[in-house]
Scaffold this active site. Structure first.
Site, PDB file in Angstrom:
ATOM      1  N   LYS A 171      37.576   5.304  78.009  1.00 27.02           N
ATOM      2  CA  LYS A 171      37.506   4.627  76.878  1.00 27.02           C
ATOM      3  C   LYS A 171      38.120   5.289  75.707  1.00 27.02           C
ATOM      4  O   LYS A 171      38.356   4.612  74.474  1.00 27.02           O
ATOM      5  CB  LYS A 171      35.952   4.308  76.784  1.00 27.02           C
ATOM      6  CG  LYS A 171      35.343   5.707  76.520  1.00 27.02           C
ATOM      7  CD  LYS A 171      34.764   6.067  75.133  1.00 27.02           C
ATOM      8  CE  LYS A 171      34.073   7.508  75.413  1.00 27.02           C
ATOM      9  NZ  LYS A 171      34.005   8.102  74.297  1.00 27.02           N
TER      10      LYS A 171
ATOM     11  N   ASP B 299      29.986   2.303  75.646  1.00 28.07           N
ATOM     12  CA  ASP B 299      30.676   3.402  75.092  1.00 28.07           C
ATOM     13  C   ASP B 299      31.916   2.867  74.417  1.00 28.07           C
ATOM     14  O   ASP B 299      32.409   3.531  73.539  1.00 28.07           O
ATOM     15  CB  ASP B 299      31.112   4.294  76.392  1.00 28.07           C
ATOM     16  CG  ASP B 299      31.099   5.839  75.795  1.00 28.07           C
ATOM     17  OD1 ASP B 299      30.833   5.915  74.428  1.00 28.07           O
ATOM     18  OD2 ASP B 299      31.287   6.920  76.424  1.00 28.07           O
TER      19      ASP B 299
END
Length: 339
Positions: free
Chosen positions: A194, A247
């Site tokens: 991410k 996230d």
């Protein structure tokens, strides 16, 4: 839960915030680091001003330069060091740790060169001292918010559900809550990858693009993260959870995210070396981009956003041209996340 002794290796922003969570829960916390001025400041002034200028820590939180002292009688050990030094610190721990302990990590990255996940590194280096399987602590969490006791929900992942539940109980309180998961591969790859997408989202902001473009890169970024993770053995459902989309949202949309800020600076035309120097903190997404690109090439996984960021950082391509180039990629179905 009875009072536990916890050694936290790495007194950065996240390590310090987690130290406060554990201290709030009545546990004995010892932070270990290698910068004398920082350790002295924590012990003397009860501050860690490089990361938190206006936060005063509880006097019960102690810090030390002595790794053996930090580890003495520790029930649990939490690694919160940069990815690139995780193996080095693990080797040091193996040399001085004289008992078994629950070992956790809360870092997000993949090791350059070996492409290994951090739990694998810890298993390799300190297997003899492990009380259980490694536990990964990961999820949507800005240290700047956790340190002021803002509500935060994250994941404790381990192949050993008993160990995951131990860590869940260790950290959880009225503002900080953990959910368990047994998909370590999914949680670790989500946390690492991410950061790449956050760099891309930040770059779009720096280039002046709006919310439509940012939503697109986050959503399609989740698709390519899932593609690679599943190829490595992860459960695709993990990516719809806290450590996945949660996230990704918090890292890909916030000025608190160093990866987002780095991307925004790249979009504005700043040089990477200047960005890293000005931040004074590790930008995990930069090194992870290279590792993820190499893995994707090796496994034949389609990761256009990662490729665009890689070419901009490591091949000198213009970041705007790299991003706009994706608009002319072959037409695909949105449901082709797995291919």
């Amino acid at each position: 839960m009875p009072k536990q002794k916890v050694a936290i290796l790495g007194p950065g922003s996240w390590g310090t915030a987690l130290a406060q969570v554990l201290n709030d829960n009545g546990h004995e916390v010892r932070l270990w680091g290698n910068i004398p001025e920082q350790i002295n400041e924590i012990n003397t002034n009860h501050t860690n001003s490089h990361y938190f200028k206006d936060i005063v820590l509880d006097e019960a939180i102690k810090a030390t330069l002595d790794l053996k002292e930090a580890l003495a009688d520790a029930d649990a050990i939490l690694f919160v060091v940069p990815t690139k030094v995780t193996r080095l610190v693990a080797k040091q721990v193996a040399q001085v740790l004289d008992h078994k302990a629950v070992v956790m990590h809360a870092s997000k990255g993949l090791e350059p060169g070996t492409h290994e996940r951090l739990s694998t590194i810890l298993e390799e280096e300190i297997s003899a001292q492990l009380r259980s399987e490694i536990v990964v602590v990961s999820g949507p969490s800005h240290a700047e918010e956790t340190i002021v006791r803002d509500i935060t929900l994250i994941t404790a992942a381990s192949k050993d559900i008993t160990a995951a539940k131990y860590v869940q109980a260790l950290f959880s309180n009225h503002y900080f809550r953990l959910y368990t998961n047994t998909d370590v591969i999914g949680v670790e790859t989500a946390g690492a990858l991410k950061n790449i997408i956050a760099v891309g989202a930040g770059a779009l902001h720096g280039l002046g693009y709006g919310d439509n473009a940012k939503a697109a890169v986050i959503t399609r970024g989740l698709a390519e993260i899932t593609r690679l993770g599943v190829k490595l053995g992860a459960d695709p459902l993990t990516y719809s959870g806290l450590s996945g989309v949660g996230d990704l949202i918090v890292t890909g949309t916030s000025v608190h995210s160093r990866n987002w800020r780095a991307g925004a600076a790249l979009g504005r035309g700043e040089k990477l070396k200047d960005i890293e120097s000005n931040m004074g903190m590790v930008i995990e997404g930069i090194s992870t981009t290279k590792v993820a690109y190499e893995i994707a090439q090796e496994l034949g996984v389609y990761m256009p956003i990662t490729s665009a960021i890689y070419k901009s950082i490591y091949e000198g391509a213009d970041i705007k041209e790299s991003i706009l180039g994706m608009m002319s990629n072959e037409f695909r179905s949105e449901n082709e996340w797995h291919s």
